[in-house]
Design an enzyme around this catalytic site. Sequence first.
Site, short mmCIF file in Angstrom:
data_model
loop_
_atom_site.label_atom_id
_atom_site.label_comp_id
_atom_site.label_asym_id
_atom_site.label_seq_id
_atom_site.Cartn_x
_atom_site.Cartn_y
_atom_site.Cartn_z
N LYS A 16 0.84 -1.19 0.00
CA LYS A 16 0.00 0.00 0.00
C LYS A 16 0.88 1.25 0.00
O LYS A 16 1.95 1.26 0.62
CB LYS A 16 -0.89 -0.05 1.26
CG LYS A 16 -1.87 1.07 1.45
CD LYS A 16 -2.68 0.78 2.73
CE LYS A 16 -3.76 1.81 2.98
NZ LYS A 16 -4.57 1.43 4.18
N SER A 33 -9.29 1.15 3.21
CA SER A 33 -8.52 2.01 2.33
C SER A 33 -7.42 1.26 1.58
O SER A 33 -6.77 1.83 0.70
CB SER A 33 -7.91 3.16 3.14
OG SER A 33 -7.00 2.68 4.12
N SER A 44 -9.53 -1.28 7.25
CA SER A 44 -8.96 -1.13 5.91
C SER A 44 -8.26 -2.35 5.35
O SER A 44 -7.84 -2.34 4.19
CB SER A 44 -8.00 0.06 5.89
OG SER A 44 -8.71 1.26 6.10
#
Length: 455
Positions: free
Chosen positions: A38, A115, A139
Site C-alpha cells: 500500500k 482504504s 482497511s
Amino acid sequence: METSSNYGAFMERFLLPPSSSPPGHAPLPLTSLTFAVKDIFDVKGYVTGFGNPDWLRTHPVATSTAPTVLTLLKAGAACVGKTVMDEMAYSINGENIHYGTPINPCAADRVPGGSSSGSAVAVGAKLVDFSLGTDTGGSVRVPASYCGIFGFRPSHGAITESGVTPMAQSFDTVGWFARDPKTFTSVGRILLQLTEVSAVRPTRIIIADDCFRLSSTPFDLITQVVTKAAEKLYGGDILKHENLGDYVKDNVPSLNHFMTKENIDQVYNIPSLTALSSAMRSLQRCISSSSADPWLSETEEFEFKSNHGEWISAVKPNLGPGISERVSEALNATGEDADICHAIRRELRDALTSLLGDFGVLMIPTVPGSPPKLQTDPSELEVFRARAFSLLSIAGVSGFCQVTIPLGMNNNLPISVSLLAKHGADGFLLHLVENLYDSIKQEEAAAVSNPKNIS
C-alpha cells in the site's frame, strides 16, 4: 499510475529483489513469491503518496524502507510495486477521485473496499501472491471481504508500524492479504515473527447471533459451513451462542457516555456497538493525553488531528467527497472525550478476554452485506456504514486480532466471515484458520452438491 489492464491496482511498478539463501541451504520461506505494498509504506527512493497528489507533491523521497517490507524481502519474497489507497486512509469504500478506483476482481460494478483497495485487488486479481495493507478502522478486513480473499488485522502493536504513515496510532495496524491459506499463514509467520506455532484446540467458538442479524446475507449462508467444519474437527460442544450487544452493554459501563436515544431507537443497529463505534471515531479524531495505557506508547500519543492537522491547514489539499467531510470533522475535534474513550478500551478488552479466554474465538460477519455499487450516493450508504463500523469497532477498540475468511460467492458476489481472538493470540488464530479452512472447503463442496443441506 497503472492502466486498467492491471485492474488499476498499482500506483507504480518497480522491483525490490529478494534475498536468497546461501548455497547448500534450504530455500527461504517466501522464495518465489511476489508482493505489493500500500502507498502508505516507505520505500527508499520513492515518495510515500498517502493516496493524495497534494501529499505526494509536498513530501520528500523516503530515505529508508519500512522494516516490515525489508523483513519480507529477507524472507525471499520480491516486492513489485506500490498500490492505490483511499486518501489519507480515511475511507472503507476504496474509491479515489484522483487515481481512480481499483477494479474489484469479483464484481467489477462494486467497490473494492478500502482504504487498502489496491493491495486487495492486486491479490484478488492474481497480480501478486500477497500484499501489505494497513487497518485502522477496517482497511484490511473490508477489502478482503469485498474481494473474496484472506485478510488479517493483527493485535494492535504486534507488527511494527515504523516507516508507515500514521492515520491514528492508537488503532493503526499492519495487515496482509493472500488468496490461499498456505501463503496467508506463511506470510503471517514471518510478519508476526512466529517460530513453531503449536496446534491448540480452541476452547470455544462463540457465534454472535445479534451481529449476524445486522447482515443482509442470510445467517446460515455465512455460518453453517464454518460451524459444520468446526464440529467435524473439534466436536459440537465447542460452539456457543451469545448476544454480543447485551454482553458489551453489561460489561463496558463507560459506553453509557455514548449511548443516545437515537442509537437505542434505531431498529437496524445494536445500541452498545453503535456507541462503541462512536467512541472509536472520537479517539481517532482527538489528541489523547500521556498515559500508561498498554495500547499507547510511553510518550504522548497523537491521533489524526495531531498527525496531519498542520499540513492540511497549510496545504489545503484537494480531497474527494466523503473524505473532505470526515477530515473536516477530525480537525474540529476537541479531544474532550479522550479519558472516557480510554476507559472504554480497557473495559472492552477485559470483557472480551473474559468471554473468550486464552483460546476462544468470536465469530461475526466481517461486513453487513455485499460490497456496495460504485458511486453510490453516500446518503444511501448511511445505514450500511453504521452497521459496518459497529462490527469493525469490536477489534478496533479492543485491539484484538481478526481474520477475514472468504466463503465463496452468493448471487455472484463474495461473502466472508470473521474470527476474532484475544490480544496477543495471533499465532493461535493463524493456525486455527489453516486448520479450519480445509474443512470449510469440504463443507462448501458438500453444500454445492446437495443444496438442501443449507437450511
